[in-house]
Structures are given as structure tokens and as C-alpha cells.
Design an enzyme around this catalytic site. Structure first.
Site, PDB file in Angstrom:
ATOM      1  N   ASN A 136       5.466 -43.864  32.011  1.00 27.75           N
ATOM      2  CA  ASN A 136       5.998 -44.590  31.016  1.00 27.75           C
ATOM      3  C   ASN A 136       7.691 -44.522  30.967  1.00 27.75           C
ATOM      4  O   ASN A 136       8.190 -43.514  30.317  1.00 27.75           O
ATOM      5  CB  ASN A 136       5.571 -44.483  29.548  1.00 27.75           C
ATOM      6  CG  ASN A 136       6.394 -45.307  28.428  1.00 27.75           C
ATOM      7  OD1 ASN A 136       7.127 -46.397  28.801  1.00 27.75           O
ATOM      8  ND2 ASN A 136       6.074 -44.852  27.272  1.00 27.75           N
ATOM      9  N   LYS A 181      10.059 -46.257  29.565  1.00 25.97           N
ATOM     10  CA  LYS A 181      10.546 -46.597  28.504  1.00 25.97           C
ATOM     11  C   LYS A 181      11.864 -47.428  28.892  1.00 25.97           C
ATOM     12  O   LYS A 181      11.871 -48.308  29.783  1.00 25.97           O
ATOM     13  CB  LYS A 181      11.062 -45.323  27.598  1.00 25.97           C
ATOM     14  CG  LYS A 181       9.845 -44.705  27.178  1.00 25.97           C
ATOM     15  CD  LYS A 181       9.901 -43.305  26.374  1.00 25.97           C
ATOM     16  CE  LYS A 181       8.770 -42.619  26.150  1.00 25.97           C
ATOM     17  NZ  LYS A 181       8.817 -41.820  25.092  1.00 25.97           N
ATOM     18  N   HIS A 232       2.448 -48.205  21.535  1.00 23.68           N
ATOM     19  CA  HIS A 232       3.294 -46.754  21.574  1.00 23.68           C
ATOM     20  C   HIS A 232       3.919 -46.600  20.292  1.00 23.68           C
ATOM     21  O   HIS A 232       4.471 -47.406  19.624  1.00 23.68           O
ATOM     22  CB  HIS A 232       4.162 -47.120  22.784  1.00 23.68           C
ATOM     23  CG  HIS A 232       4.798 -45.602  23.061  1.00 23.68           C
ATOM     24  ND1 HIS A 232       5.804 -45.178  22.440  1.00 23.68           N
ATOM     25  CD2 HIS A 232       4.468 -44.734  24.152  1.00 23.68           C
ATOM     26  CE1 HIS A 232       6.053 -43.983  22.944  1.00 23.68           C
ATOM     27  NE2 HIS A 232       5.278 -43.804  24.031  1.00 23.68           N
ATOM     28  N   GLU A 253       6.719 -45.364  19.577  1.00 27.52           N
ATOM     29  CA  GLU A 253       8.029 -46.055  19.417  1.00 27.52           C
ATOM     30  C   GLU A 253       8.084 -47.394  18.993  1.00 27.52           C
ATOM     31  O   GLU A 253       8.883 -47.758  18.204  1.00 27.52           O
ATOM     32  CB  GLU A 253       8.970 -45.656  20.513  1.00 27.52           C
ATOM     33  CG  GLU A 253       9.311 -44.328  20.960  1.00 27.52           C
ATOM     34  CD  GLU A 253       9.394 -43.783  22.242  1.00 27.52           C
ATOM     35  OE1 GLU A 253       9.440 -44.876  23.170  1.00 27.52           O
ATOM     36  OE2 GLU A 253       9.337 -42.644  22.466  1.00 27.52           O
ATOM     37  N   GLU A 306      -1.378 -39.625  22.085  1.00 24.48           N
ATOM     38  CA  GLU A 306      -0.064 -39.088  22.027  1.00 24.48           C
ATOM     39  C   GLU A 306       0.373 -38.852  20.340  1.00 24.48           C
ATOM     40  O   GLU A 306       0.937 -39.672  19.851  1.00 24.48           O
ATOM     41  CB  GLU A 306       1.060 -40.251  22.305  1.00 24.48           C
ATOM     42  CG  GLU A 306       0.720 -40.862  23.588  1.00 24.48           C
ATOM     43  CD  GLU A 306       1.858 -41.427  24.225  1.00 24.48           C
ATOM     44  OE1 GLU A 306       2.205 -41.117  25.370  1.00 24.48           O
ATOM     45  OE2 GLU A 306       2.454 -42.230  23.789  1.00 24.48           O
ATOM     46  N   GLY A 310       8.575 -36.588  23.703  1.00 27.08           N
ATOM     47  CA  GLY A 310      10.213 -36.401  23.957  1.00 27.08           C
ATOM     48  C   GLY A 310      10.577 -35.027  23.134  1.00 27.08           C
ATOM     49  O   GLY A 310      11.824 -35.047  23.205  1.00 27.08           O
ATOM     50  N   SER A 360       5.113 -34.831  26.116  1.00 33.02           N
ATOM     51  CA  SER A 360       6.060 -33.678  26.722  1.00 33.02           C
ATOM     52  C   SER A 360       5.086 -33.105  28.025  1.00 33.02           C
ATOM     53  O   SER A 360       4.980 -31.880  28.183  1.00 33.02           O
ATOM     54  CB  SER A 360       6.329 -32.618  25.765  1.00 33.02           C
ATOM     55  OG  SER A 360       7.348 -33.355  24.809  1.00 33.02           O
TER      56      SER A 360
HETATM   57  P1  PGA Z   1       7.268 -37.811  26.830  1.00 37.05           P
HETATM   58  O1  PGA Z   1       6.981 -39.378  26.191  1.00 37.05           O
HETATM   59  O2  PGA Z   1       6.524 -37.537  27.984  1.00 37.05           O
HETATM   60  O3  PGA Z   1       8.723 -38.011  27.079  1.00 37.05           O
HETATM   61  O4  PGA Z   1       7.101 -36.938  25.713  1.00 37.05           O
HETATM   62  C1  PGA Z   1       5.456 -39.501  26.485  1.00 37.05           C
HETATM   63  C2  PGA Z   1       5.299 -41.208  25.978  1.00 37.05           C
HETATM   64  O5  PGA Z   1       6.083 -41.483  25.064  1.00 37.05           O
HETATM   65  O6  PGA Z   1       4.430 -41.897  26.333  1.00 37.05           O
END
Ligand code: PGA
Length: 238
Positions: free
Chosen positions: A6, A8, A93, A95, A159, A165, A195
Site C-alpha cells: 500500500n 498511500k 483503511h 487512515e 491492521e 507507521g 509495520s
Molecule cells: P505500515 O502501514 O506498514 O507503514 O505500518 C501499513 C498500512 O497502513 O497498510
């Protein structure tokens, strides 16, 4: 195993095309692993083109609207994605849920529309740190999972919001427990996200109910994304 990167809001068409060209043959080495890239909308076509006809890497969008078309400024529909050669979409997601007002209801509607249009879905669920501390994890997961349609083309990504992140990964045991709970509610493949890095991918992917990973930061670099895809393909020794 399914490993999805992903990106983003990173990588425009130029960078996306270069990345796609670099990894287009990766599935031949990552035996048994399905590989998916999720670029920003504007880089979808360049990614599809960079992969070319013969690649088994698939391209998904990071979101999709529930209507086929209409007065929805800033939104993109599933048939529009399909026309570009896009094979699926992420929905829900964290976010989107936290920053853009996405709700269980809108996530469910997006998922249904994508499935109806013939593309696949990665639907994200996960608790915040406060919800975990308040022992609300199972209640939150239940509410989010029950809002999703059941379909063979829908996979769930667990998640935990506090792990995204942050460099703070759920322990393999913690992830395994959440995955088993999700599967008890909704029998489908469940990916872990939060992560995931080349260093922790093998032990996470070795858990019996972890069927793949949704990778953010570590998917932006072709070398680290490759390492994660290969970790999914190798059996853990010892
Ligand atoms: P990350 O993000 O691997 O940077 O923690 C995962 C995600 O948001 O899908």
C-alpha cells in the site's frame, strides 16, 4: 500467501512505472505468493503498464466509490478501475476511517460495489490503542467485520491502528489471536498490517491464521518489498 504493498500518497506515475518494471518477474521467484501493488489513483495506469502483459503482479486501488457514476466529486468507481486493468481495491483503511470520515456503513457499501463490479477487495479492520487498552478489541473487530459482505473475492486485513507507521508491530501471538477471532466471524483470508518489515515478516507470516501482509512503508522500496514477498514464499525452518 498474499502480499500487498500500500503506497498511500507516495509515488507518481513515473516512479510507479519504474518500480513495476523492477518487480514484474517477482512472482516467478516468490512461489505460491500472490503479489499486489496499491498505488495512488494517478499512478494506477503507469503501474499496470510497467508490469506489462506477462506479469502475475496485480494492481489494486486504495479506495473505490459505491456508485457506478454520478455527482461525487473526487471519487472513482469500480468500473472505472476495471477499465484500467485494476483488479481490486482496498476499502476501510484506518487512515480513511480516522482522517476522512469513513464509517462501517460506507466501508461495507464500497466493498459491495467493488465485488459487484467483478473486482477484488481488501477490507481493513483494526482497533486503536485506546480501544485495546479498554479491552474493546474484540467488540471493535466484531462491529467492523460484521459490516462487511461475505464473498470469495473479499479478504480482510487486520491492521491494529497503533501499529501502522509506528514501527510498533503486534507480536506474532497478538496478531494470531486477532486473526483467529476475525476468522471465527468471517471465514476468509486475513492479512496482517502494521509495520511489517523484511526483519519481522517471516515470523508473522508463519502464524497459522496469518495469510499474508498489507505493507505500507516497507513496500515503497523495491528491495525491501521483494524481501517481504520472498519471506512469505519460504517455509520457516526450526
Ligand atoms: P505500515 O502501514 O506498514 O507503514 O505500518 C501499513 C498500512 O497502513 O497498510
Amino acid at each position: 500467501m498474499l502480499i500487498a504493498g500500500n503506497w498511500k500518497m507516495f509515488k507518481g506515475p513515473h516512479e510507479a512505472r519504474t518500480f513495476a518494471t523492477q518487480i514484474r518477474h517477482l512472482p516467478e521467484r516468490a512461489t505460491g505468493t500472490e503479489i499486489v501493488l496499491c498505488p495512488p489513483y494517478v499512478a494506477l495506469q503507469a503501474t499496470v503498464q510497467g508490469l506489462g502483459e506477462g506479469s502475475d503482479v496485480r494492481v489494486y486501488a486504495q479506495n473505490v466509490h459505491w456508485e457506478l457514476d454520478g455527482a461525487f466529486t473526487g471519487e472513482i468507481s469500480a468500473p472505472m478501475l476495471a477499465e484500467l486493468g485494476v483488479k481490486g481495491a482496498i476499502v476501510g483503511h484506518s487512515e480513511r476511517r480516522q482522517l476522512f470520515g469513513e464509517t462501517d456503513e460506507t466501508v461495507g457499501r464500497r466493498a459491495e460495489a467493488a465485488l459487484e463490479a467483478g473486482i477484488a477487495v481488501i477490507a481493513c479492520v483494526g482497533e486503536t490503542e485506546g480501544e485495546r487498552e479498554a479491552e474493546q478489541t474484540e467488540a471493535v473487530l466484531r462491529r467492523q467485520v460484521e459490516a462487511l459482505p461475505r464473498h470469495e473475492r473479499l479478504v480482510i486485513a487486520y491492521e491494529p491502528v497503533w501499529a501502522i507507521g509506528t514501527g510498533q508491530t503486534a507480536t506474532p501471538d497478538m496478531a494470531q489471536e486477532a486473526h483467529a477471532f476475525i476468522k471465527s466471524l468471517h471465514p476468509t483470508r486475513v492479512l496482517y498490517g502494521g509495520s511489517v518489515k523484511p526483519e519481522n515478516a517471516r515470523v508473522l507470516l508463519a502464524q497459522p491464521d496469518i495469510d499474508g501482509a498489507l505493507v505500507g512503508g516497507a513496500s515503497l522500496d523495491a528491495v525491501s518489498f521483494e524481501a517481504i514477498c520472498l519471506a512469505g514464499a519460504e517455509p520457516v525452518v526450526g
